[in-house]
Design an enzyme around this catalytic site. Sequence first.
Site, PDB file in Angstrom:
ATOM      1  N   HIS A   1      32.045  46.305  42.428  1.00 40.00           N
ATOM      2  CA  HIS A   1      33.530  46.564  42.347  1.00 40.00           C
ATOM      3  C   HIS A   1      33.864  47.230  41.085  1.00 40.00           C
ATOM      4  CE1 HIS A   1      37.699  46.773  42.892  1.00 40.00           C
ATOM      5  NE2 HIS A   1      37.842  45.908  43.896  1.00 40.00           N
TER       6      HIS A   1
ATOM      7  N   GLY B   1      31.692  41.369  41.177  1.00 44.91           N
ATOM      8  CA  GLY B   1      33.122  41.100  41.211  1.00 44.91           C
ATOM      9  C   GLY B   1      33.941  39.735  41.149  1.00 44.91           C
TER      10      GLY B   1
ATOM     11  N   ASP C   1      36.676  36.912  43.219  1.00 46.81           N
ATOM     12  CA  ASP C   1      36.852  36.124  44.591  1.00 46.81           C
ATOM     13  C   ASP C   1      36.973  37.018  45.886  1.00 46.81           C
ATOM     14  OD1 ASP C   1      35.886  33.964  43.221  1.00 46.81           O
ATOM     15  OD2 ASP C   1      37.961  33.458  42.744  1.00 46.81           O
ATOM     16  N   GLY C   2      38.261  37.993  45.564  1.00 45.51           N
ATOM     17  CA  GLY C   2      38.579  38.668  46.717  1.00 45.51           C
ATOM     18  C   GLY C   2      37.439  39.610  47.024  1.00 45.51           C
TER      19      GLY C   2
END
Length: 608
Positions: free
Chosen positions: A154, A213, A215-216
């Site tokens: 990400h 990236g 947690d989301g």
Amino acid sequence: MQLDQVGPSAAGSNLILDHVGQVVLTLNPSGLSWKLAKDMENEEDSSYCLAFASKTETEIKFSDVYSVEFINWGLIHEPILPNAGGFFLGRDSEMYRFVVHGYQKSKIRRNLWVLTAYIFGHKDLKMCQTWVEQINACINMEVGRPKSLLVFIHPLSGKGNGRRIWETVAPIFSRAKVRTKVIVTQRAGHAFDLMKSTTDRELNSYDGVIAVGGDGFFNEILNGLLSSRHHAPYPPAPTEFMQSIGHGNHYPAQRRFNHSSSEGGSVHNPNDTANESPRQSEDRDPLLPSSEAILSESSNFNQDSVFSIPHERFRLGIIPAGSTDAIVISTTGTRDPVTSALHIVLGKRRCLDIAQVVRWKATISSTDAPTVRYAASFAGYGFYGDVITESEKYRWMGPKRYDFAGTKVFMKHRSYEADVSFLEVKSAYPITKEDFPEIRTQRRRLLENPKKVVCSVNCPVCEETVRPASVLLNGVTTVSQVDGEDLKWLRSKGCFLSVGAAIISCRNERAPDGLVADAHLADGLMHLILIKDCPRTFYLWHLTQLTRKGSNPLNFEFVEHHKTTAFTFTSSSDESAWNLDGELLQARQLSAQVFRGLISLFAAGPEI
């Protein structure tokens, strides 16, 4: 000095260790060990030499070695130890070399793993090549190490350092000879779409998927993996809740699925619902459809086999690059990309509970089909949902937007009327029919000891409740079923500042003990935390306690804390925002259940 010409043996070989001098390197069943050559010990300054040796590492286990490589002819530096020239082949000599890559545990920061590299040299090429072959043979005997991984990056996670962080740890994977297919996501939901559309054949060609990236982003990959591959009944629910969503007193026949944490009570079958893909929400959250395909269970993981969940070989991993990284901190004990990379290449493994969250209605007038989502760390409403909603307006601020949004939401001090029902769990931990007598004895000791058992490496709670996949597939049950009791629903209705369900401790740099200090990674339980309406100063006191290590933020009259396997939620307002692992979900009515050890993670657990 003449160096011997023999290869690895129990007696050892004389080699030159970079910055140390001549050593006797020995190949042991569990690893490598070395000591200063005997000639060195006989010098006048032998006591000083031995004191120096005692301060340096003199062994490394194969379980701590992730690579060994031949680096050809080159420079070996003179010893750091003064007056050691008699035990070296001259200053900064050149010879054939090989390097052993591993790690050491930091002596300053607990849970931090530090890269180490031991460079050995010898004038004879065959000697070095033989050592490399022998060490590689031993490393290859280590079980569970990945060979091929799918990596999602990400680029905008946290401070936008996703690419840079991957470039930092990529050499670790290269040295460990782990093949990586790297994908840099281009838009929101990109990783979800790719994971969902990836064929079973391609997934079976990987040993796992890595998220670079926060947690989301991990949540997005998790949902993409499980959306069409995990098949289980909807969460159990009390009769009143089922009537409120339009199912009356009749429930579709329950099918037997593995890994349901709650097999009794009223259970709605997702496969009886029209198999339509819900529309994408305005928050760009992936909304997951149900599926009618039933994955066959197979122990043969060739590329043509069906990819089933749970999977005894396949694991997920995280290289932390987010704003909070609570999952990484809760599973490795630290927020360090190098440490996480080492957990991955060394094949560490921990089972992880996953919560299934079913949104029945987004608003009062909603007529959409139920939406299924999964969460690995936390699901929160009220304060938690409002913070994530408010923070979306300030994405340009980076991670600081959460502090700013949190302050604004706190000052508003809004409470919400809601109805929460949850399954009563009388025993602290769910069990299986296959529990061995010694496991029951261990549990009894845990229950008799009032001190909290904090989840850590080789956790007795997680290890006793989670079996290998081959055993777990034989059927998991709950304490209430073993005892022959019916499921009992408890209810809490009123005005709440927040409603939260912690699946793991959710430790982070702001909350060193997390939301629930004794939450476990794989005990099959959620911690339902209900914060009832109270004065703003009291709520501030509660939030302040979360930031203090060793405190008890749940020890307030306005806080309810319940361990449960399933719960339902109904809001009195028209719309309600939920925070699922940092991702937004609009849900006025939802139900949730936890699946014990549903996925495996490249992690060893924190050292507490």
